[in-house]
Design a protein around this motif. Structure first.
Motif, PDB file in Angstrom:
ATOM      1  N   SER A   1      11.698 -21.686 -54.362  1.00 15.65           N
ATOM      2  CA  SER A   1      10.771 -20.798 -55.056  1.00 15.65           C
ATOM      3  C   SER A   1      11.217 -20.612 -56.508  1.00 15.65           C
ATOM      4  O   SER A   1      10.394 -20.490 -57.419  1.00 15.65           O
ATOM      5  CB  SER A   1      10.670 -19.448 -54.343  1.00 15.65           C
TER       6      SER A   1
ATOM      7  N   ALA B   1       5.179 -24.093 -67.867  1.00 13.58           N
ATOM      8  CA  ALA B   1       3.799 -24.501 -68.125  1.00 13.58           C
ATOM      9  C   ALA B   1       3.038 -23.382 -68.828  1.00 13.58           C
ATOM     10  O   ALA B   1       2.250 -23.618 -69.759  1.00 13.58           O
ATOM     11  CB  ALA B   1       3.116 -24.856 -66.802  1.00 13.58           C
ATOM     12  N   HIS B   2       3.295 -22.131 -68.361  1.00 14.34           N
ATOM     13  CA  HIS B   2       2.627 -20.970 -68.940  1.00 14.34           C
ATOM     14  C   HIS B   2       3.016 -20.805 -70.411  1.00 14.34           C
ATOM     15  O   HIS B   2       2.163 -20.580 -71.268  1.00 14.34           O
ATOM     16  CB  HIS B   2       3.014 -19.727 -68.138  1.00 14.34           C
TER      17      HIS B   2
ATOM     18  N   GLU C   1       9.087 -23.898 -63.194  1.00 14.97           N
ATOM     19  CA  GLU C   1       8.070 -24.865 -63.620  1.00 14.97           C
ATOM     20  C   GLU C   1       6.814 -24.156 -64.106  1.00 14.97           C
ATOM     21  O   GLU C   1       6.245 -24.486 -65.144  1.00 14.97           O
ATOM     22  CB  GLU C   1       7.699 -25.792 -62.454  1.00 14.97           C
ATOM     23  N   GLU C   2       6.383 -23.145 -63.324  1.00 18.13           N
ATOM     24  CA  GLU C   2       5.155 -22.436 -63.703  1.00 18.13           C
ATOM     25  C   GLU C   2       5.350 -21.672 -65.010  1.00 18.13           C
ATOM     26  O   GLU C   2       4.441 -21.605 -65.837  1.00 18.13           O
ATOM     27  CB  GLU C   2       4.707 -21.495 -62.579  1.00 18.13           C
ATOM     28  N   THR C   3       6.540 -21.059 -65.174  1.00 18.53           N
ATOM     29  CA  THR C   3       6.807 -20.324 -66.404  1.00 18.53           C
ATOM     30  C   THR C   3       6.777 -21.260 -67.607  1.00 18.53           C
ATOM     31  O   THR C   3       6.198 -20.935 -68.650  1.00 18.53           O
ATOM     32  CB  THR C   3       8.190 -19.626 -66.328  1.00 18.53           C
TER      33      THR C   3
ATOM     34  N   GLN D   1      10.023 -23.551 -58.473  1.00 19.85           N
ATOM     35  CA  GLN D   1       8.578 -23.456 -58.692  1.00 19.85           C
ATOM     36  C   GLN D   1       8.267 -22.445 -59.789  1.00 19.85           C
ATOM     37  O   GLN D   1       7.443 -22.694 -60.668  1.00 19.85           O
ATOM     38  CB  GLN D   1       7.878 -23.052 -57.395  1.00 19.85           C
ATOM     39  N   LEU D   2       8.968 -21.298 -59.751  1.00 19.30           N
ATOM     40  CA  LEU D   2       8.745 -20.271 -60.772  1.00 19.30           C
ATOM     41  C   LEU D   2       9.086 -20.823 -62.159  1.00 19.30           C
ATOM     42  O   LEU D   2       8.336 -20.639 -63.118  1.00 19.30           O
ATOM     43  CB  LEU D   2       9.598 -19.033 -60.474  1.00 19.30           C
TER      44      LEU D   2
END
Ligand code: HEC
Ligand code: HEC
Length: 296
Positions: free
Chosen positions: A89, A99-100, A95-97, A92-93
């Motif tokens: 997790s 991208a954000h 990666e998402e951060t 994943q966080l």
């Protein structure tokens, strides 16, 4: 988690799955292998239960569930076991951060160069500021920033700490601590009563003229240092204006004089948390723009 606990989960889950496989194996009855009239032996009110095989589709679902369970166990991480999928997790966080930040970093940067007072003319900035406000501030200041008892209304013209863009940003970034000392012991019940009458007079409420005149003397000696000689307050200390009849500490449906007397007797210590460390400067800047826009 230590290796022991990872292994513990694997062993426990393994035993459970083996148990389920065994359960299917020992209870199944091949279709057509025995007499169709065989019963389980249960009877109730003359009704007997046939010992028929499980429906095929049901049995197959059961097997699929077991296979899924084994797959899940080895694909995802359990404690020290990384899992063959190498998913976490935290990864994943991250990666998402990333991208954000790539998507919005540029926008935040652009808004950071616009002065707080001018952000109100930018719809996107205000929308983003409002979203940040809903997530972080509405809990205390209310959905529409209207405030509650002890939490200031941010939409009116009454400010504890000043209303310039810089002052608002400072408030949000570093937090504020309002320190109103307790006067109960120094003044006694009667002293509190007469100074309360004077505060009522300052704010244009009905009051006792004689007591207010006595209270004025106390006010100039003990309160003016913070609330200023004319009672209009001092932003540097967060000492509220006492003449505008806008109150931070008034319980709805309670007599105003009682609320004021409680404040003077016991003191107050309103605490606005600091956000710079939590949200970062760019978001604080947008929030300041949003708060500024509410009253301008
Ligand atoms: C835990 C509750 C709490 C949260 C969450 C909170 N505040 Fe506050 N805020 C307060 C309190 C209490 C005060 C008044 C401090 C005082 O009495 O001295 C205050 C004061 C303020 C002031 C000063 C008002 C004035 O009159 O000068 C501003 C501006 C403000 N908050 C904005 C925000 C923003 C923006 C957020 C979200 C990032 C936020 N607050 C989140 C409790 C909170
Ligand atoms: C050391 C500075 C200081 C002194 C001295 C002081 N006050 Fe205050 N007072 C404050 C601050 C700061 C607040 C706001 C507290 C908060 O935000 O939680 C406040 C709040 C108040 C309030 C509440 C206002 C509201 O909106 O609900 C009243 C009433 C008040 N003071 C009256 C007095 C009186 C009367 C005296 C003198 C007996 C006095 N104060 C002396 C700093 C001071």
């Amino acid at each position: 988690m230590t290796t022991f606990w990872s292994a513990y989960i694997f062993v426990l889950t393994g035993i459970t799955i083996a148990g389920l496989v065994g359960l299917i194996h020992f209870t199944r009855k091949m279709p057509g292998s025995t007499d169709a009239e065989e019963t389980t032996g249960h009877t109730f009110d003359g009704i007997e239960e046939y010992n028929n095989p499980m429906p095929k589709w049901w049995l197959n679902m059961f097997w699929l569930t077991i296979i899924f369970g084994i797959g899940y166990l080895i694909y995802y991480p359990v404690g020290n076991w990384e899992g063959i999928g190498k998913w976490t997790s935290a990864k994943q966080l991250a990666e998402e951060t990333a991208a954000h930040n790539e998507k919005y970093g540029e926008i935040f940067e652009r808004f950071a160069s616009i002065p707080v007072e001018e952000l109100k003319d930018n719809d996107q900035a205000i929308r983003m500021g409002q979203q940040l406000f809903q997530n972080n501030c509405a809990l205390c200041h209310g959905q529409t920033a209207q405030g509650y008892y002890g939490f200031p209304n941010l939409t009116d013209d009454d400010w504890l700490y000043g209303h310039s863009g810089a002052e608002i940003k400072q408030t949000i970034a570093n937090g504020r601590m309002g320190q109103m000392p307790a006067w109960g012991e120094t003044l006694g019940t009667n002293g509190v009563k007469i100074v309360t009458e004077y505060v009522l007079k300052l704010s244009g409420n009905s009051h006792d003229e004689v007591m207010a005149a006595q209270g004025e003397v106390i006010f100039s000696q003990m309160c003016a240092a913070c609330h200023s000689a004319d009672g209009t307050g001092m932003a540097a200390l967060g000492a509220p204006n006492l003449t505008d009849n806008i109150w931070l500490y008034d319980i709805p449906n309670q007599d105003l004089a009682t609320d004021i007397a409680i404040t003077i007797t016991n003191g107050r210590a309103g605490n606005m948390p600091a956000w710079q460390g939590i949200l970062g400067e760019e978001k604080v800047h947008l929030l300041a723009g949003y708060v500024y826009s509410l009253s301008n």
